[in-house]
Write an enzyme that holds these catalytic residues in place. Structure first.
Site, short mmCIF file in Angstrom:
data_model
loop_
_atom_site.label_atom_id
_atom_site.label_comp_id
_atom_site.label_asym_id
_atom_site.label_seq_id
_atom_site.Cartn_x
_atom_site.Cartn_y
_atom_site.Cartn_z
N GLY A 64 0.91 -1.22 -0.14
CA GLY A 64 -0.05 -0.06 0.24
C GLY A 64 0.92 1.21 0.03
O GLY A 64 0.62 2.27 0.71
N CYS A 85 2.44 -0.23 -17.94
CA CYS A 85 3.06 0.08 -16.92
C CYS A 85 4.51 -0.86 -16.88
O CYS A 85 5.55 -0.10 -16.75
CB CYS A 85 2.38 -0.09 -15.53
SG CYS A 85 1.18 0.84 -15.30
N GLY A 120 -2.72 7.70 -3.84
CA GLY A 120 -3.37 8.11 -5.23
C GLY A 120 -3.39 7.07 -6.41
O GLY A 120 -3.99 7.29 -7.25
N GLU A 177 7.95 11.21 -13.62
CA GLU A 177 7.61 9.75 -13.64
C GLU A 177 8.04 9.19 -15.06
O GLU A 177 7.28 8.05 -15.22
CB GLU A 177 6.30 9.77 -13.43
CG GLU A 177 5.80 10.36 -11.96
CD GLU A 177 6.04 9.40 -10.85
OE1 GLU A 177 5.68 8.32 -10.92
OE2 GLU A 177 6.52 9.96 -9.81
N HIS A 228 -1.15 8.39 -13.43
CA HIS A 228 -0.21 8.74 -14.65
C HIS A 228 -1.19 8.87 -15.97
O HIS A 228 -2.30 8.16 -15.68
CB HIS A 228 0.54 7.45 -14.67
CG HIS A 228 1.90 7.35 -14.01
ND1 HIS A 228 2.23 6.24 -13.39
CD2 HIS A 228 2.62 8.35 -13.15
CE1 HIS A 228 3.10 6.33 -12.56
NE2 HIS A 228 3.57 7.54 -12.29
N ARG A 269 2.08 13.82 -10.08
CA ARG A 269 3.31 13.25 -9.99
C ARG A 269 4.31 13.72 -10.80
O ARG A 269 5.43 13.69 -10.67
CB ARG A 269 3.32 11.58 -10.08
CG ARG A 269 2.76 11.00 -8.92
CD ARG A 269 3.16 9.44 -8.91
NE ARG A 269 2.39 8.62 -8.46
CZ ARG A 269 2.54 7.25 -8.31
NH1 ARG A 269 3.68 6.92 -8.69
NH2 ARG A 269 1.64 6.50 -7.96
N ASN A 272 -1.20 -3.93 -7.81
CA ASN A 272 -0.47 -2.99 -7.52
C ASN A 272 -0.72 -1.56 -8.35
O ASN A 272 0.17 -0.77 -8.27
CB ASN A 272 1.10 -3.27 -7.30
CG ASN A 272 1.54 -3.37 -5.84
OD1 ASN A 272 0.80 -2.81 -4.91
ND2 ASN A 272 2.54 -4.18 -5.66
O1 SUG Z 1 4.05 4.02 -8.83
N1 SUG Z 1 2.60 0.90 -7.94
C1 SUG Z 1 3.21 1.80 -8.94
C2 SUG Z 1 2.43 1.46 -10.39
C3 SUG Z 1 2.91 2.34 -11.23
C4 SUG Z 1 2.30 2.07 -12.80
N2 SUG Z 1 2.91 2.75 -13.61
C5 SUG Z 1 2.44 3.44 -14.70
N3 SUG Z 1 1.01 3.63 -14.66
N4 SUG Z 1 2.94 3.49 -15.79
C6 SUG Z 1 3.16 3.28 -8.64
O2 SUG Z 1 2.11 3.86 -8.02
C7 SUG Z 1 2.56 0.25 -5.44
C8 SUG Z 1 3.55 -0.59 -4.70
C9 SUG Z 1 2.71 -1.19 -3.22
O3 SUG Z 1 1.81 -0.41 -2.87
O4 SUG Z 1 3.34 -1.99 -2.52
C10 SUG Z 1 3.33 0.96 -6.71
O5 SUG Z 1 4.26 1.40 -6.35
#
Ligand code: SUG
Length: 450
Positions: free
Chosen positions: A24, A372, A28, A178, A254, A218, A366
């Site tokens: 977690g 991604c 966002g 990002e 994103h 971000r 996640n």
């Molecule tokens: O940065 N999730 C990533 C997911 C990234 C997705 N990337 C793109 N949309 N390009 C983030 O939010 C969750 C990890 C955790 O909660 O354990 C995390 O980092």
């Protein structure tokens, strides 16, 4: 055959690391929050990612592999004041600051769309492919990625005459970056100069400008502008657009959660951008050719449905006959309305002719869908030949990496397991072997200190 016709887009997917878990960590990102505390299956996650890479390689797409990072990051924990042996560091952090241990243990480098922004040589002033690793400063667990990312990219794209590597932007909120998750490139044909489209969440310096209220933006405008300068892009061929702040507040953290583009096509939600009509008009004008913007209406797919299913976090790929394939996550098929929309899309007269569904559930939980997991790098023939060949996915590498995952990964990992120092040893043993398989040299801190 002209030189242009041999330029292709390659996708480099982040291989899921042995510490994949649900902590977690990403405020966002709704999936990250909703699945916080769930039990993860790192082995399955890695195998699902490898299956996607293999499926695309089998279809003739150029597919590369980016390695996971060393986790938990002992160097990070030491920098935060934990000392003694590596095992002492982990034990002390788990007691005194479990949130720091979770952050230092995340396998988040798998989402390689956030690894860097890449501009192909057809767009840059010096005719090289430019890479800027993302500083990812909005989240602690992601802000520690860029030094390793930078070493990995240099190990894969090592020829300085063809590839230019920049440092990550200075790490401050005003310059939050990002990477490719907020960057899309449009063109008529790969190999021709195109329009680079940068989408930002808010201005870093102008506090009076529109911004989301609930969740953090971000990517800043100023970070995107800095990258366009570093990559020596022609200002006439760059478009900056602001994401609709309301969709960020609805969980679109994103741009690639609300829009995907490829070639002359943009597939996006009708609420993706502020001043959307003007944004599409500017891309159309700057592309100077037939630009196709497919805007999905809320009546067909709501923002909440887009966030739940990751419809727009799909990969839009050009096949050898010029038609496009949309690779979507399984969650799109399980949602009746989104699936109905996709059938409607295929019946319309757009270049998108097929949909391919893949199961990426472990990553999806996640908040990481197909798009991604990949970093796009457009390469002409000469550049392609200069890439570290051991990183290209093929039958042999797929078998080898599957075996490597089977040997080293756990099938169950929850947050309390991160306190186990054995996990660090498992991770280092696995990564040491992986750097040999992918011929990367010593890219990890534990390999460089010894
Ligand atoms: O940065 N999730 C990533 C997911 C990234 C997705 N990337 C793109 N949309 N390009 C983030 O939010 C969750 C990890 C955790 O909660 O354990 C995390 O980092």
């Amino acid at each position: 055959m002209s030189a242009l016709s041999v330029t292709h887009e390659a996708n480099f997917d982040g291989l899921v690391g042995p510490t994949h878990n649900y902590s977690g960590l990403s405020f966002g990102n709704i999936a990250s929050k909703n699945n916080s505390g769930a039990i993860a299956n790192p082995k399955l996650a890695a195998l699902q990612g490898l299956a996607k890479m293999k499926a695309l390689a089998d279809m003739g797409f150029r597919q590369g592999v980016l390695p996971p990072h060393e986790r938990p990051s002992i160097a990070t924990l030491r920098a935060l004041g934990f000392g003694g042996s590596d095992a002492d560091v982990i034990r002390a952090a788990s007691k005194a600051a479990p949130a720091l241990l979770s952050g230092a243990s995340s396998a988040s480098s798998m989402w390689s769309a956030n690894a860097a922004t890449v501009s192909p040589s057809a767009d840059t002033g010096d005719g090289r492919v430019h890479f800027t690793p993302a500083n990812l400063i909005n989240k602690f667990h992601r802000s520690i990625e860029h030094p390793t990312t930078s070493r990995v990219l240099k190990a894969i794209f090592s020829n300085h005459e063809l590839f230019a590597h920049h440092d990550a932007l200075p790490g401050c909120p005003q310059l939050g970056d990002e990477g490719a998750a907020n960057h899309t490139r449009f063109c008529r044909h790969y190999g021709e100069s195109g329009v680079e489209f940068f989408v930002y969440g808010a201005s870093g310096f102008n506090m009076a400008a529109p911004a989301p209220k609930r969740y953090p933006p971000r990517q800043t405008l100023e970070a995107s502008q800095a990258i366009a300068r570093l990559h020596q892009l022609n200002t006439e061929k760059v478009v900056f657009a602001q994401q609709n702040p309301d969709v960020i507040d609805a969980g679109v953290f994103h741009n690639d959660v609300i829009a995907v583009g490829n070639g002359n096509v943009l597939l996006c939600h009708e609420l993706a951008f502020l001043n959307q009509t003007a944004v599409i008009g500017e891309i159309t004008e700057k592309l100077e050719s037939n630009f196709v913007a497919v805007q999905v209406a809320s009546a067909d797919v709501t923002i909440d449905e887009a966030v739940q299913t990751y419809l727009f976090n799909s990969q839009l790929l050009t096949r050898s006959d010029g038609s496009m394939l949309l690779l979507v996550p399984e969650e799109c098929r399980s949602n009746e309305r989104v699936w109905a929309y996709l059938q409607k899309l295929l019946s319309e007269n757009t270049p998108i002719r097929d949909v391919l569904v893949m199961d990426l559930r472990e990553s999806m939980r996640n908040g990481g869908g197909p798009a991604c997991l990949r970093l796009r790098v457009e390469l002409n023939e000469k550049e392609f030949a200069a890439v570290n060949p051991a990183t290209w996915m093929n039958d042999k590498l797929h078998v080898r990496l599957n075996k490597w995952v089977e040997k080293h990964y756990r099938e169950r990992l929850s947050e309390p397991d991160l306190a186990d120092p054995a996990l660090l040893d498992e991770c280092r043993t696995a990564l040491d072997e992986l750097t040999q398989i992918l011929v990367l040299g010593s890219v990890y801190p534990f390999q460089r200190n010894s």
